[in-house]
Design a protein around this motif. Structure first.
Motif, PDB file in Angstrom:
ATOM      1  N   TYR A   1       0.516  -1.495  -0.034  1.00  0.00           N
ATOM      2  CA  TYR A   1       0.199   0.063  -0.092  1.00  0.00           C
ATOM      3  C   TYR A   1       0.893   0.843   0.109  1.00  0.00           C
ATOM      4  CZ  TYR A   1      -5.188  -2.317   0.379  1.00  0.00           C
ATOM      5  OH  TYR A   1      -6.347  -3.237   0.225  1.00  0.00           O
ATOM      6  N   CYS A   2       2.458   1.257   1.058  1.00  0.00           N
ATOM      7  CA  CYS A   2       2.610   2.493   1.173  1.00  0.00           C
ATOM      8  C   CYS A   2       3.178   2.450  -0.642  1.00  0.00           C
ATOM      9  CB  CYS A   2       4.162   1.685   2.033  1.00  0.00           C
ATOM     10  SG  CYS A   2       4.778   3.332   2.058  1.00  0.00           S
TER      11      CYS A   2
ATOM     12  N   LEU B   1       1.093   3.966  -2.825  1.00  0.00           N
ATOM     13  CA  LEU B   1      -0.078   6.038  -2.501  1.00  0.00           C
ATOM     14  C   LEU B   1       1.485   6.682  -3.068  1.00  0.00           C
ATOM     15  CD1 LEU B   1      -0.696   7.951  -0.490  1.00  0.00           C
ATOM     16  CD2 LEU B   1       0.568   7.056   1.057  1.00  0.00           C
TER      17      LEU B   1
ATOM     18  N   TYR C   1      -4.899   4.731  -0.148  1.00  0.00           N
ATOM     19  CA  TYR C   1      -3.939   4.299   0.213  1.00  0.00           C
ATOM     20  C   TYR C   1      -3.587   4.262   1.850  1.00  0.00           C
ATOM     21  CZ  TYR C   1      -4.021   1.175  -3.775  1.00  0.00           C
ATOM     22  OH  TYR C   1      -4.568   0.468  -4.804  1.00  0.00           O
ATOM     23  N   ALA C   2      -3.371   6.294   2.054  1.00  0.00           N
ATOM     24  CA  ALA C   2      -3.135   7.002   3.029  1.00  0.00           C
ATOM     25  C   ALA C   2      -3.803   6.394   3.811  1.00  0.00           C
ATOM     26  CB  ALA C   2      -3.379   8.384   2.935  1.00  0.00           C
ATOM     27  N   LYS C   3      -5.040   6.804   3.848  1.00  0.00           N
ATOM     28  CA  LYS C   3      -5.938   6.365   5.192  1.00  0.00           C
ATOM     29  C   LYS C   3      -5.733   4.769   5.307  1.00  0.00           C
ATOM     30  CE  LYS C   3      -8.034  10.155   6.335  1.00  0.00           C
ATOM     31  NZ  LYS C   3      -8.383  10.885   7.535  1.00  0.00           N
TER      32      LYS C   3
ATOM     33  N   LEU D   1      -3.647   2.901   5.293  1.00  0.00           N
ATOM     34  CA  LEU D   1      -2.074   2.629   6.493  1.00  0.00           C
ATOM     35  C   LEU D   1      -1.888   3.185   7.846  1.00  0.00           C
ATOM     36  CD1 LEU D   1       0.640   3.589   3.059  1.00  0.00           C
ATOM     37  CD2 LEU D   1       0.548   1.679   4.239  1.00  0.00           C
TER      38      LEU D   1
ATOM     39  N   LYS E   1       3.007   4.751   8.482  1.00  0.00           N
ATOM     40  CA  LYS E   1       2.161   5.574   8.525  1.00  0.00           C
ATOM     41  C   LYS E   1       2.860   7.067   8.532  1.00  0.00           C
ATOM     42  CE  LYS E   1      -0.132   2.480  11.992  1.00  0.00           C
ATOM     43  NZ  LYS E   1      -0.030   1.808  13.313  1.00  0.00           N
TER      44      LYS E   1
ATOM     45  N   ALA F   1       2.255   8.380   4.990  1.00  0.00           N
ATOM     46  CA  ALA F   1       0.966   8.294   4.981  1.00  0.00           C
ATOM     47  C   ALA F   1       0.206   9.871   5.297  1.00  0.00           C
ATOM     48  CB  ALA F   1       0.181   7.093   6.049  1.00  0.00           C
TER      49      ALA F   1
ATOM     50  N   TYR G   1       2.008  12.465   2.994  1.00  0.00           N
ATOM     51  CA  TYR G   1       1.324  12.368   2.224  1.00  0.00           C
ATOM     52  C   TYR G   1       0.281  13.034   1.928  1.00  0.00           C
ATOM     53  CZ  TYR G   1       4.687  10.387  -1.022  1.00  0.00           C
ATOM     54  OH  TYR G   1       5.972   9.750  -1.774  1.00  0.00           O
TER      55      TYR G   1
END
Length: 571
Positions: free
Chosen positions: A260-261, A264, A279-281, A283, A292, A295, A298
């Motif tokens: 996911y990172c 993102l 994806y940020a949420k 993470l 984190k 995330a 970003y």
């Protein structure tokens, strides 16, 4: 010349040892044969014969302990202490089966690998490499791979690459697909860490192509994910997305945080802000502290793009919080790496290899002359040791006889005979009278010495019987309990205090196991075989066999267990 001779001696002894070396019970060899393919079953087999090991010969006990460590290692059970492996290494270095020394070194390296002690781990792995023959391809391949991993963790990338290349060559010879894939993957990762990204991608491609041909789908996913990471570092987001898409489309097979990172980062750099927000949420829920941190950074950028300054401020606070956590972790890792950083002296290693090659050349020139000399040395050594053994047995038997009631009785008879002879001898024959008197005095002194030793032994027995540990042992016998390790230590101290140098005297005649030494102490306490069996948690038959075995060890004859008891009571 001397080194060449010593090497030849070692080779010949190793040859005879391999042909006529120790044999092991079936349960041990079977557990060893399946430890690599089914370690859980091997551990169960070893556990089932655990009780047998108490009475087993020392070579089987040490083999059993080595197999326990081997099975745990193969089952990926992390080692937490070196206390179990160190005595095993010492045993096989000094007196054990030399065929097992390489395994002892290898698992010592594995123990220190798990303890994050890279210098010690590398030392033992190199020792294993030094004594592992070139025809043992699988073992050498695994060794090079393990050394490569340790060097990689110490940021010694060029040295790690060299080890992985050696492992790769051996795995290719063996057609070992799965280990070839893992080695290619680690090579690619190491090239990337060494800032050689093009080479990294070449090896990732090789690993991916080979992984597609195997049933190990998770390996293919790992390789794709790491390729995506390299493409992101090269800012080739199209290629990165191509690698990552098959993984993200199968969410049951991914590790959410790193993938996911990466997703993102791709979305942020390709203007896909809605997906980036998603994806940020995610993470912030499932990510590691590093993910984190990324995330939050970003999300701060996205909030600023949307001119949502309140959200930007909140995300910035979160970013600072995670940054502080990352700094603490990074600092700890740096300290650990500095403490365990191995000063890998490649030039010295190469010099040693050159010296070894030169020694081999000299060996070829001197081998014909040396063989005859070695045979002579072996024969002389055998005769000398056999003579020493016979002399030691003679001293032992003489010592036992000179403390016996039979010895005292015979001396008394001789004294009476000498006294009768004195009466028959005329006073003029002074030389004969003096000789008879001297013989008589010697016999009286010998009897006094024997009776003093008997009295001393009886006195020490009485003193031991008055101690707290003796009373504890008698209580254990009544309650059918075994002696604890701490109680054995107390008993050991007590016996050696009351019987001067009991242990040193015993070991001066023959080396014995700890279990056998415990039996000797209980014999000294005048306990019956049944009572010993209770305290040791075994059968009376096992005690009797152990005593007979000890008699054979010390006296090399067919004496009885009672004969050995008499010897122990004479010390």
């Amino acid at each position: 010349m001397n080194r060449a001779i010593l090497l030849i001696i070692t080779i010949i002894i190793a040859f005879f040892y391999s042909c006529y070396g120790p044999k092991y019970r079936k349960g041990l060899t079977e557990a060893d044969s399946i430890a690599s393919v089914n370690p859980q079953r091997a551990m169960a087999m070893l556990d089932s014969i655990k009780h047998e090991m108490a009475d087993a010969p020392e070579n089987e006990q040490m083999y059993y302990r080595l197999l326990c460590i081997k099975a745990q290692d193969k089952a990926y059970i992390k080692h937490t202490s070196d206390s179990a492996i160190l005595p095993i290494v010492e045993y096989y270095e000094t007196e054990g089966d030399k065929n097992l020394l390489s395994e002892a070194y290898y698992y010592a390296g594995s123990v220190y690998r798990d303890l994050n002690d890279a210098p010690q781990a590398l030392e033992y792995y190199h020792k294993t490499l030094d004594i592992t023959s070139d025809n043992k391809i699988p073992q050498k391949g695994h060794l090079y791979f393990q050394v490569g991993n340790l060097l990689l963790n110490q940021a010694l990338y060029n040295q790690a690459i060299d080890m992985y290349q050696k492992a790769l060559r051996l795995y290719n010879i063996q057609n070992d697909s799965i280990n070839t894939i893992y080695t290619l993957r680690n090579l690619a990762y190491t090239y990337n860490k060494a800032e050689k990204k093009d080479s990294s991608l070449v090896y990732y491609q090789k690993a991916y192509q080979l992984a597609r041909q195997t049933k190990y789908k998770h390996v293919k996913i790992e390789v794709l994910a790491q390729m995506a990471s390299v493409y992101i570092e090269k800012k080739n987001y199209i290629k990165a997305k191509e690698c990552l898409s098959p993984i993200l489309n199968k969410p049951d097979s991914i590790e959410l945080s790193p993938d996911y990172c990466m997703a993102l980062k791709i979305c942020m750099n390709t203007g896909q802000y809605d997906s980036a927000h998603f994806y940020a949420k995610e993470l912030l829920t499932v990510g590691t502290v590093y993910a984190k941190q990324t995330a939050s950074r970003y999300l701060t950028e996205l909030a600023l793009k949307e001119k949502n300054y309140n959200n930007a401020e909140e995300h910035l606070k979160q970013f600072n919080k995670y940054t502080d956590s990352v700094k603490i972790i990074t600092a700890t890792e740096s300290v650990n790496r500095m403490n365990s950083l191995y000063n890998y002296k490649l030039r010295e290693k190469e010099n040693l290899m050159l010296k070894a090659e030169n020694a081999n050349k000299k060996l070829i020139l001197t081998i014909v002359i040396s063989v005859s000399f070695i045979i002579f040395v072996i024969l002389i050594t055998y005769v000398y040791r056999n003579r020493q053994k016979l002399e030691r047995l003679g001293r032992l038997r003489k010592q036992l006889y000179e403390q016996s009631e039979e010895y005292v009785r015979q001396n008394k008879e001789k004294i009476q005979e000498l006294e009768q002879e004195l009466k028959r001898t005329s006073d003029e024959n002074m030389l004969l009278i003096e000789r008879i008197e001297q013989q008589r005095a010697d016999l009286i002194l010998a009897n006094q010495t024997a009776m003093r030793k008997q009295a001393r032994n009886e006195s020490s027995k009485n003193r031991i019987a008055a101690t707290d540990i003796y009373k504890t042992i008698q209580d254990h016998i009544k309650k059918d309990k075994v002696i604890t390790p701490k109680e054995w230590e107390t008993l050991d101290r007590t016996v050696n205090q009351e019987v001067n140098d009991f242990k040193d005297n015993l070991y001066s005649y023959h080396r014995i196991s700890q279990h056998e030494y415990h039996i000797c102490m209980l014999i000294r306490l005048a306990l019956s075989p049944t009572e010993m069996a209770t305290l040791l948690g075994c059968t009376t038959s096992a005690i009797s066999k152990a005593r007979r075995r000890l008699q054979e060890k010390f006296f090399s004859d067919n004496g009885t267990a009672k004969d050995f008891d008499n010897f122990i009571n004479s010390l």
